[in-house]
Scaffold this motif. Structure first.
Motif, PDB file in Angstrom:
ATOM      1  N   ASP A  12      43.809  43.784  43.357  1.00 52.92           N
ATOM      2  CA  ASP A  12      42.511  43.167  43.080  1.00 52.92           C
ATOM      3  C   ASP A  12      42.044  43.357  41.645  1.00 52.92           C
ATOM      4  O   ASP A  12      41.045  42.765  41.240  1.00 52.92           O
ATOM      5  N   PHE A  13      42.740  44.165  40.866  1.00 54.46           N
ATOM      6  CA  PHE A  13      42.239  44.483  39.540  1.00 54.46           C
ATOM      7  C   PHE A  13      42.222  43.297  38.588  1.00 54.46           C
ATOM      8  O   PHE A  13      41.548  43.332  37.564  1.00 54.46           O
ATOM      9  N   TRP A  14      42.900  42.226  38.920  1.00 54.52           N
ATOM     10  CA  TRP A  14      42.810  41.023  38.092  1.00 54.52           C
ATOM     11  C   TRP A  14      41.358  40.531  38.034  1.00 54.52           C
ATOM     12  O   TRP A  14      40.924  39.997  37.008  1.00 54.52           O
ATOM     13  N   ILE A  15      40.602  40.724  39.128  1.00 57.14           N
ATOM     14  CA  ILE A  15      39.199  40.311  39.145  1.00 57.14           C
ATOM     15  C   ILE A  15      38.410  41.112  38.114  1.00 57.14           C
ATOM     16  O   ILE A  15      37.672  40.555  37.302  1.00 57.14           O
ATOM     17  N   PHE A  16      38.578  42.437  38.126  1.00 61.05           N
ATOM     18  CA  PHE A  16      37.834  43.299  37.213  1.00 61.05           C
ATOM     19  C   PHE A  16      38.258  43.070  35.763  1.00 61.05           C
ATOM     20  O   PHE A  16      37.434  43.125  34.849  1.00 61.05           O
ATOM     21  N   GLU A  17      39.552  42.818  35.564  1.00 61.48           N
ATOM     22  CA  GLU A  17      40.035  42.518  34.214  1.00 61.48           C
ATOM     23  C   GLU A  17      39.447  41.203  33.715  1.00 61.48           C
ATOM     24  O   GLU A  17      39.044  41.099  32.560  1.00 61.48           O
ATOM     25  N   ARG A  18      39.372  40.219  34.562  1.00 60.35           N
ATOM     26  CA  ARG A  18      38.761  38.937  34.174  1.00 60.35           C
ATOM     27  C   ARG A  18      37.277  39.116  33.872  1.00 60.35           C
ATOM     28  O   ARG A  18      36.767  38.611  32.882  1.00 60.35           O
ATOM     29  N   GLN A  19      36.565  39.876  34.727  1.00 56.63           N
ATOM     30  CA  GLN A  19      35.141  40.118  34.513  1.00 56.63           C
ATOM     31  C   GLN A  19      34.880  40.903  33.228  1.00 56.63           C
ATOM     32  O   GLN A  19      33.822  40.762  32.628  1.00 56.63           O
ATOM     33  N   ALA A  20      35.834  41.720  32.808  1.00 52.95           N
ATOM     34  CA  ALA A  20      35.655  42.559  31.625  1.00 52.95           C
ATOM     35  C   ALA A  20      35.750  41.783  30.315  1.00 52.95           C
ATOM     36  O   ALA A  20      35.225  42.224  29.296  1.00 52.95           O
ATOM     37  N   VAL A  21      36.396  40.617  30.343  1.00 55.56           N
ATOM     38  CA  VAL A  21      36.614  39.883  29.097  1.00 55.56           C
ATOM     39  C   VAL A  21      36.074  38.452  29.110  1.00 55.56           C
ATOM     40  O   VAL A  21      36.037  37.802  28.078  1.00 55.56           O
ATOM     41  N   ASP A  22      35.678  37.961  30.269  1.00 52.51           N
ATOM     42  CA  ASP A  22      35.240  36.565  30.395  1.00 52.51           C
ATOM     43  C   ASP A  22      33.794  36.516  30.882  1.00 52.51           C
ATOM     44  O   ASP A  22      33.523  36.742  32.062  1.00 52.51           O
ATOM     45  N   PRO A  23      32.849  36.213  29.980  1.00 50.65           N
ATOM     46  CA  PRO A  23      31.444  36.162  30.394  1.00 50.65           C
ATOM     47  C   PRO A  23      31.186  35.221  31.568  1.00 50.65           C
ATOM     48  O   PRO A  23      30.346  35.500  32.417  1.00 50.65           O
ATOM     49  N   ALA A  24      31.923  34.134  31.668  1.00 46.77           N
ATOM     50  CA  ALA A  24      31.725  33.191  32.770  1.00 46.77           C
ATOM     51  C   ALA A  24      32.146  33.798  34.107  1.00 46.77           C
ATOM     52  O   ALA A  24      31.617  33.425  35.154  1.00 46.77           O
ATOM     53  N   ALA A  25      33.082  34.748  34.076  1.00 47.11           N
ATOM     54  CA  ALA A  25      33.578  35.346  35.316  1.00 47.11           C
ATOM     55  C   ALA A  25      32.492  36.154  36.022  1.00 47.11           C
ATOM     56  O   ALA A  25      32.478  36.213  37.248  1.00 47.11           O
ATOM     57  N   VAL A  26      31.605  36.782  35.278  1.00 44.37           N
ATOM     58  CA  VAL A  26      30.519  37.548  35.900  1.00 44.37           C
ATOM     59  C   VAL A  26      29.198  36.782  35.874  1.00 44.37           C
ATOM     60  O   VAL A  26      28.264  37.124  36.578  1.00 44.37           O
ATOM     61  N   GLY A  27      29.121  35.762  35.043  1.00 43.09           N
ATOM     62  CA  GLY A  27      27.903  34.976  34.936  1.00 43.09           C
ATOM     63  C   GLY A  27      26.949  35.558  33.895  1.00 43.09           C
ATOM     64  O   GLY A  27      27.008  36.742  33.567  1.00 43.09           O
TER      65      GLY A  27
END
Length: 187
Positions: A12-27
């Motif tokens: 599942d860490f791909w989610i956290f990695e995406r959220q850490a670098v992509d503002p759109a991923a977390v909103g």
């Protein structure tokens, strides 16, 4: 769309990695800058991101990982006066479909079923109308305004504080098994 919660897995860490670098991923309401996920990975190795003072679970929609929910213990004065503060972060492709409402309901059910907490609270930006609706649909009541408590995008932001009490939960959300879930994380 069936929504469920389960403990975090290595994959599942791909989610956290995406959220850490992509503002759109977390909103825009959750973005507070770039961050590393190494500490999160270390904590996962130590306790699977679950302990007596808080935790993190993966949100599943149609069995696909689409975000996470978190909770942490908050005390008001004496350490015995505590409640849970919850949060949610969904990937853009999962927003606007009721996933957040269902996931937050499931998390509240889990917390009331497995702890002695009497209150679950959440806060959200005053401009985050979608999350306000999701919390209200999940049975939360707006308690008030927290002025200038979150620094984001170069300015101090106001937040609304919401809460849901144990005695309100069953009546506010109806049958907790209506989502096809027993209130406990799967897997």
């Amino acid at each position: 769309m069936p929504v469920a919660l389960r403990p975090v897995r290595d994959e599942d860490f791909w989610i956290f990695e995406r959220q850490a670098v992509d503002p759109a991923a977390v909103g825009s309401f959750n973005w507070s800058g770039f961050r590393a996920v190494a500490r999160l990975k270390r904590q996962h190795g130590e306790n699977n991101l679950l302990d007596r003072d808080g935790g993190r679970l993966i949100v599943l929609a149609d069995e696909a990982a689409v975000g996470d929910v978190t909770w942490r213990k908050v005390s008001y004065g004496d350490p015995s006066w505590w409640c849970w503060n919850i949060g949610i972060s969904l990937l853009p492709e999962a927003r606007g479909r009721g996933t957040g409402t269902a996931a937050q309901r499931l998390l509240v059910s889990y917390l009331f079923d497995t702890t002695t907490a009497n209150r679950v609270e959440a806060y959200t930006d005053v401009a985050n109308v979608a999350e306000q609706r999701a919390l209200e649909k999940a049975g939360f009541t707006r308690d008030g305004l927290l002025r200038s408590v979150q620094f984001r995008s170069g300015e101090w932001r106001d937040l609304y504080l919401y809460s849901l009490l144990r005695r309100e939960f069953d009546g506010a959300t109806g049958d907790r098994s209506s989502e096809g879930h027993d209130g406990r994380p799967a897997g």
